[in-house]
Design a protein around this motif. Sequence first.
Motif, PDB file in Angstrom:
ATOM      1  N   ILE A  57       0.738  -1.016  -0.102  1.00 39.12           N
ATOM      2  CA  ILE A  57       0.020   0.049   0.012  1.00 39.12           C
ATOM      3  C   ILE A  57       0.712   1.251  -0.046  1.00 39.12           C
ATOM      4  O   ILE A  57       1.780   1.360   0.872  1.00 39.12           O
ATOM      5  CB  ILE A  57      -0.976  -0.009   1.202  1.00 39.12           C
ATOM      6  CG1 ILE A  57      -1.750  -1.218   1.238  1.00 39.12           C
ATOM      7  CG2 ILE A  57      -1.819   1.352   1.436  1.00 39.12           C
ATOM      8  CD1 ILE A  57      -2.714  -1.325   2.188  1.00 39.12           C
ATOM      9  N   THR A  58       0.772   2.059  -0.886  1.00 41.00           N
ATOM     10  CA  THR A  58       1.692   3.143  -1.271  1.00 41.00           C
ATOM     11  C   THR A  58       0.924   4.464  -1.014  1.00 41.00           C
ATOM     12  O   THR A  58       1.827   5.651  -1.064  1.00 41.00           O
ATOM     13  CB  THR A  58       2.582   3.210  -2.819  1.00 41.00           C
ATOM     14  OG1 THR A  58       1.411   2.881  -3.713  1.00 41.00           O
ATOM     15  CG2 THR A  58       3.312   1.697  -2.795  1.00 41.00           C
ATOM     16  N   GLU A  59      -0.249   4.521  -1.003  1.00 41.99           N
ATOM     17  CA  GLU A  59      -1.121   5.593  -1.030  1.00 41.99           C
ATOM     18  C   GLU A  59      -2.300   5.766  -0.233  1.00 41.99           C
ATOM     19  O   GLU A  59      -2.806   4.588  -0.281  1.00 41.99           O
ATOM     20  CB  GLU A  59      -1.258   6.417  -2.475  1.00 41.99           C
ATOM     21  CG  GLU A  59      -2.014   5.598  -3.377  1.00 41.99           C
ATOM     22  CD  GLU A  59      -2.120   6.197  -4.763  1.00 41.99           C
ATOM     23  OE1 GLU A  59      -1.496   6.933  -5.028  1.00 41.99           O
ATOM     24  OE2 GLU A  59      -3.332   6.148  -5.279  1.00 41.99           O
ATOM     25  N   ALA A  60      -2.823   6.711   0.016  1.00 40.98           N
ATOM     26  CA  ALA A  60      -4.346   6.774   0.756  1.00 40.98           C
ATOM     27  C   ALA A  60      -4.869   8.107   0.362  1.00 40.98           C
ATOM     28  O   ALA A  60      -4.217   8.971  -0.185  1.00 40.98           O
ATOM     29  CB  ALA A  60      -4.084   6.620   2.112  1.00 40.98           C
ATOM     30  N   THR A  61      -5.948   8.227   0.870  1.00 40.60           N
ATOM     31  CA  THR A  61      -6.998   9.604   0.725  1.00 40.60           C
ATOM     32  C   THR A  61      -6.872  10.245   1.981  1.00 40.60           C
ATOM     33  O   THR A  61      -7.326   9.365   3.072  1.00 40.60           O
ATOM     34  CB  THR A  61      -8.379   9.184   0.068  1.00 40.60           C
ATOM     35  OG1 THR A  61      -8.072   8.444  -1.331  1.00 40.60           O
ATOM     36  CG2 THR A  61      -8.992  10.376  -0.117  1.00 40.60           C
ATOM     37  N   LEU A  62      -6.796  11.460   2.224  1.00 41.25           N
ATOM     38  CA  LEU A  62      -7.233  12.280   3.321  1.00 41.25           C
ATOM     39  C   LEU A  62      -8.410  12.479   3.715  1.00 41.25           C
ATOM     40  O   LEU A  62      -9.394  13.167   2.974  1.00 41.25           O
ATOM     41  CB  LEU A  62      -6.255  13.483   3.292  1.00 41.25           C
ATOM     42  CG  LEU A  62      -5.987  14.059   4.516  1.00 41.25           C
ATOM     43  CD1 LEU A  62      -7.330  14.682   5.477  1.00 41.25           C
ATOM     44  CD2 LEU A  62      -5.200  13.619   5.565  1.00 41.25           C
ATOM     45  N   GLY A  63      -8.948  11.451   4.474  1.00 35.82           N
ATOM     46  CA  GLY A  63     -10.558  11.400   4.727  1.00 35.82           C
ATOM     47  C   GLY A  63     -10.884  12.613   5.750  1.00 35.82           C
ATOM     48  O   GLY A  63     -12.091  13.313   5.169  1.00 35.82           O
ATOM     49  N   GLN A  64     -10.472  12.881   6.574  1.00 32.78           N
ATOM     50  CA  GLN A  64     -10.994  13.753   7.502  1.00 32.78           C
ATOM     51  C   GLN A  64      -9.828  14.361   8.306  1.00 32.78           C
ATOM     52  O   GLN A  64      -9.137  13.617   8.908  1.00 32.78           O
ATOM     53  CB  GLN A  64     -12.172  13.256   8.361  1.00 32.78           C
ATOM     54  CG  GLN A  64     -12.862  14.391   9.264  1.00 32.78           C
ATOM     55  CD  GLN A  64     -13.812  13.698   9.972  1.00 32.78           C
ATOM     56  OE1 GLN A  64     -13.895  12.376  10.069  1.00 32.78           O
ATOM     57  NE2 GLN A  64     -14.411  14.578  11.187  1.00 32.78           N
TER      58      GLN A  64
ATOM     59  N   VAL B 200       2.666   7.281   1.068  1.00 32.80           N
ATOM     60  CA  VAL B 200       3.473   7.110   2.199  1.00 32.80           C
ATOM     61  C   VAL B 200       4.825   7.871   2.373  1.00 32.80           C
ATOM     62  O   VAL B 200       5.362   8.184   1.444  1.00 32.80           O
ATOM     63  CB  VAL B 200       3.761   5.448   2.292  1.00 32.80           C
ATOM     64  CG1 VAL B 200       4.509   5.220   3.356  1.00 32.80           C
ATOM     65  CG2 VAL B 200       2.335   4.604   2.286  1.00 32.80           C
ATOM     66  N   GLY B 201       4.812   8.765   3.534  1.00 34.75           N
ATOM     67  CA  GLY B 201       5.893   9.307   3.662  1.00 34.75           C
ATOM     68  C   GLY B 201       5.759  10.914   3.370  1.00 34.75           C
ATOM     69  O   GLY B 201       6.697  11.744   3.587  1.00 34.75           O
ATOM     70  N   ALA B 202       4.580  11.202   2.835  1.00 36.23           N
ATOM     71  CA  ALA B 202       4.443  12.600   2.363  1.00 36.23           C
ATOM     72  C   ALA B 202       4.148  13.657   3.448  1.00 36.23           C
ATOM     73  O   ALA B 202       3.397  12.834   4.370  1.00 36.23           O
ATOM     74  CB  ALA B 202       3.283  12.578   1.269  1.00 36.23           C
ATOM     75  N   LEU B 203       4.521  14.822   3.443  1.00 39.53           N
ATOM     76  CA  LEU B 203       4.393  15.703   4.427  1.00 39.53           C
ATOM     77  C   LEU B 203       2.703  16.122   4.183  1.00 39.53           C
ATOM     78  O   LEU B 203       2.216  16.446   3.524  1.00 39.53           O
ATOM     79  CB  LEU B 203       4.989  16.843   4.303  1.00 39.53           C
ATOM     80  CG  LEU B 203       4.827  18.136   5.166  1.00 39.53           C
ATOM     81  CD1 LEU B 203       5.230  17.618   6.781  1.00 39.53           C
ATOM     82  CD2 LEU B 203       5.645  19.190   4.779  1.00 39.53           C
ATOM     83  N   ILE B 204       2.113  15.834   5.405  1.00 40.02           N
ATOM     84  CA  ILE B 204       0.648  16.360   5.379  1.00 40.02           C
ATOM     85  C   ILE B 204       0.198  17.652   6.545  1.00 40.02           C
ATOM     86  O   ILE B 204      -0.744  18.418   6.218  1.00 40.02           O
ATOM     87  CB  ILE B 204      -0.434  15.280   5.812  1.00 40.02           C
ATOM     88  CG1 ILE B 204       0.181  14.714   7.099  1.00 40.02           C
ATOM     89  CG2 ILE B 204      -0.154  14.080   4.764  1.00 40.02           C
ATOM     90  CD1 ILE B 204      -1.113  13.466   7.713  1.00 40.02           C
ATOM     91  N   ALA B 205       1.065  17.987   7.407  1.00 41.15           N
ATOM     92  CA  ALA B 205       1.009  18.861   8.403  1.00 41.15           C
ATOM     93  C   ALA B 205       2.347  19.245   9.131  1.00 41.15           C
ATOM     94  O   ALA B 205       3.188  18.346   9.024  1.00 41.15           O
ATOM     95  CB  ALA B 205      -0.364  18.633   9.352  1.00 41.15           C
ATOM     96  N   THR B 206       2.233  20.145   9.802  1.00 46.16           N
ATOM     97  CA  THR B 206       3.076  20.700  10.842  1.00 46.16           C
ATOM     98  C   THR B 206       2.526  20.681  12.108  1.00 46.16           C
ATOM     99  O   THR B 206       1.504  21.261  12.371  1.00 46.16           O
ATOM    100  CB  THR B 206       3.896  21.613  10.501  1.00 46.16           C
ATOM    101  OG1 THR B 206       3.082  22.794  10.352  1.00 46.16           O
ATOM    102  CG2 THR B 206       4.735  21.809   8.981  1.00 46.16           C
ATOM    103  N   ILE B 207       3.640  20.553  13.178  1.00 45.49           N
ATOM    104  CA  ILE B 207       3.130  20.830  14.631  1.00 45.49           C
ATOM    105  C   ILE B 207       4.152  21.902  15.093  1.00 45.49           C
ATOM    106  O   ILE B 207       5.208  21.552  15.110  1.00 45.49           O
ATOM    107  CB  ILE B 207       3.133  19.661  15.310  1.00 45.49           C
ATOM    108  CG1 ILE B 207       1.876  18.574  14.875  1.00 45.49           C
ATOM    109  CG2 ILE B 207       2.718  19.851  16.675  1.00 45.49           C
ATOM    110  CD1 ILE B 207       1.761  17.418  15.428  1.00 45.49           C
ATOM    111  N   GLU B 208       3.590  22.907  15.667  1.00 39.46           N
ATOM    112  CA  GLU B 208       4.726  23.802  16.431  1.00 39.46           C
ATOM    113  C   GLU B 208       4.631  23.699  17.793  1.00 39.46           C
ATOM    114  O   GLU B 208       3.657  23.077  18.403  1.00 39.46           O
ATOM    115  CB  GLU B 208       4.098  25.097  16.107  1.00 39.46           C
ATOM    116  CG  GLU B 208       3.876  25.324  14.701  1.00 39.46           C
ATOM    117  CD  GLU B 208       5.021  25.771  13.783  1.00 39.46           C
ATOM    118  OE1 GLU B 208       6.127  25.779  14.294  1.00 39.46           O
ATOM    119  OE2 GLU B 208       4.870  25.810  12.737  1.00 39.46           O
ATOM    120  N   ALA B 209       5.608  24.078  18.554  1.00 34.51           N
ATOM    121  CA  ALA B 209       5.798  23.928  20.069  1.00 34.51           C
ATOM    122  C   ALA B 209       4.990  24.976  20.488  1.00 34.51           C
ATOM    123  O   ALA B 209       4.897  26.141  19.969  1.00 34.51           O
ATOM    124  CB  ALA B 209       7.327  24.264  20.261  1.00 34.51           C
TER     125      ALA B 209
END
Length: 424
Positions: free
Chosen positions: A14-21, A69-78
């Motif tokens: 499985i190499t990809e997916a859909t951002l559901g929510q 898989v491995g793709a950037l989807i978001a960032t989290i700040e301190a």
Amino acid sequence: MTTDVKVPTLGESITEATLGQWLKKPGEAVKADEPIASLETDKVAVEVPSPVDGVIGTLVVQEGDTVEVGALIATIEAGGGTSAGQVATGTGTEPRAKAEETVPPPAAEAPKPGTQATAAAYGNHEADPQSGQTLPMSPSVRRAVAEHGLDPAGLSGTGPGGRLTKEDVVKAAQSRPAPAPAAAAATPAAGARREERQRMSRLRKTVASRLKEAQNTAAMLTTFNDVDMSAVMEARAKYKDLFEKKHNVRLGFMGFFVKAACQALRDVPSVNAFIEGDDIVYHDYADISVAVSAPNGLVVPVIRDAHTMSVATIEKTIGDFGKRAKDGTLKMDEMKGGTFTISNGGVFGSLMSTPIINPPQSAVLGLHRIEERPVVRNGQVVVKPMMYLALSYDHRLIDGREAVTFLVALKNAIEDPTRLLIDL
């Protein structure tokens, strides 16, 4: 400090997916391992956990986008972040008091719980009645809220983090008091027509592709038989209370059919085999795929080494699969493999069907509803609880004689369950 959130490994092949929510919004505080997004794969939904404590920064992709898989989807700040009641701006947040300065006063009083309202009145979020915060609603939930004319602020959610699910909305609509006669004036005019366009989920697309592939590849044929369920029903009625007390699980019919299928597969090994290129792959074990219903469609987890299990263990395994399928917590590894499939359309009232093979398997057994029918026994017409059985098989590998032999062996074991005990 910024931490990247990437698509995790989703399983073999499985190499990809859909951002559901998205389960979190920019500016909201998040704890390590707390789910922030839901991904739809070819088989199940997978939650993406936060790798660290912090604040949701930038959401790189949108709901419905395909991600690898491995793709950037978001960032989290301190930082400490905000509650959902605060207003997010970019990757930071503004205090509520400051945000309110730029928001004009409402033109009218917000609808009260229990009055008709559409999802559009609340955007993509629902109000949490306990905290006053807003929680994201999935497209299907927004649609259900609009269709039933409910106020999401007055509903209790049973999903992750208290979010509404479609089942919550339907349940609330069913328990709502009937509208007064005057409300009939608001119903659509007679003959009104409407249509709705909905994007096909990744799971549904995968199911469609695989079923069509099976039709195009296999030389499919279906053979039928019927089975007298009297003996199994009598055994179930006699022992169900003791069985549940000892094993803490209800005694159903699937345990008998899985055991009978394993025995028949041993007697007719081609039904448990695959075609792989120019080779036929036989299996000395039975991994039984069992179709169970899930909110997003039918899923097929696998009972590993079912031929070694007792009826109680089989029933426990199937019960666990069914519960976790509804919760969306089945794992990828539990969906892989399988040498033979059993699909029970009888639970939905099906009288007869021709099930489609689950590639690369070579056969699938379809069970149907039990109904009383007149049959001839010893020259007398009697009424018996009968069920139709259907075996769809790949005629490239399985001959008609073998298919019929398999069904007859299964029928004999169900009509005389003692055969399962003495291995006949």
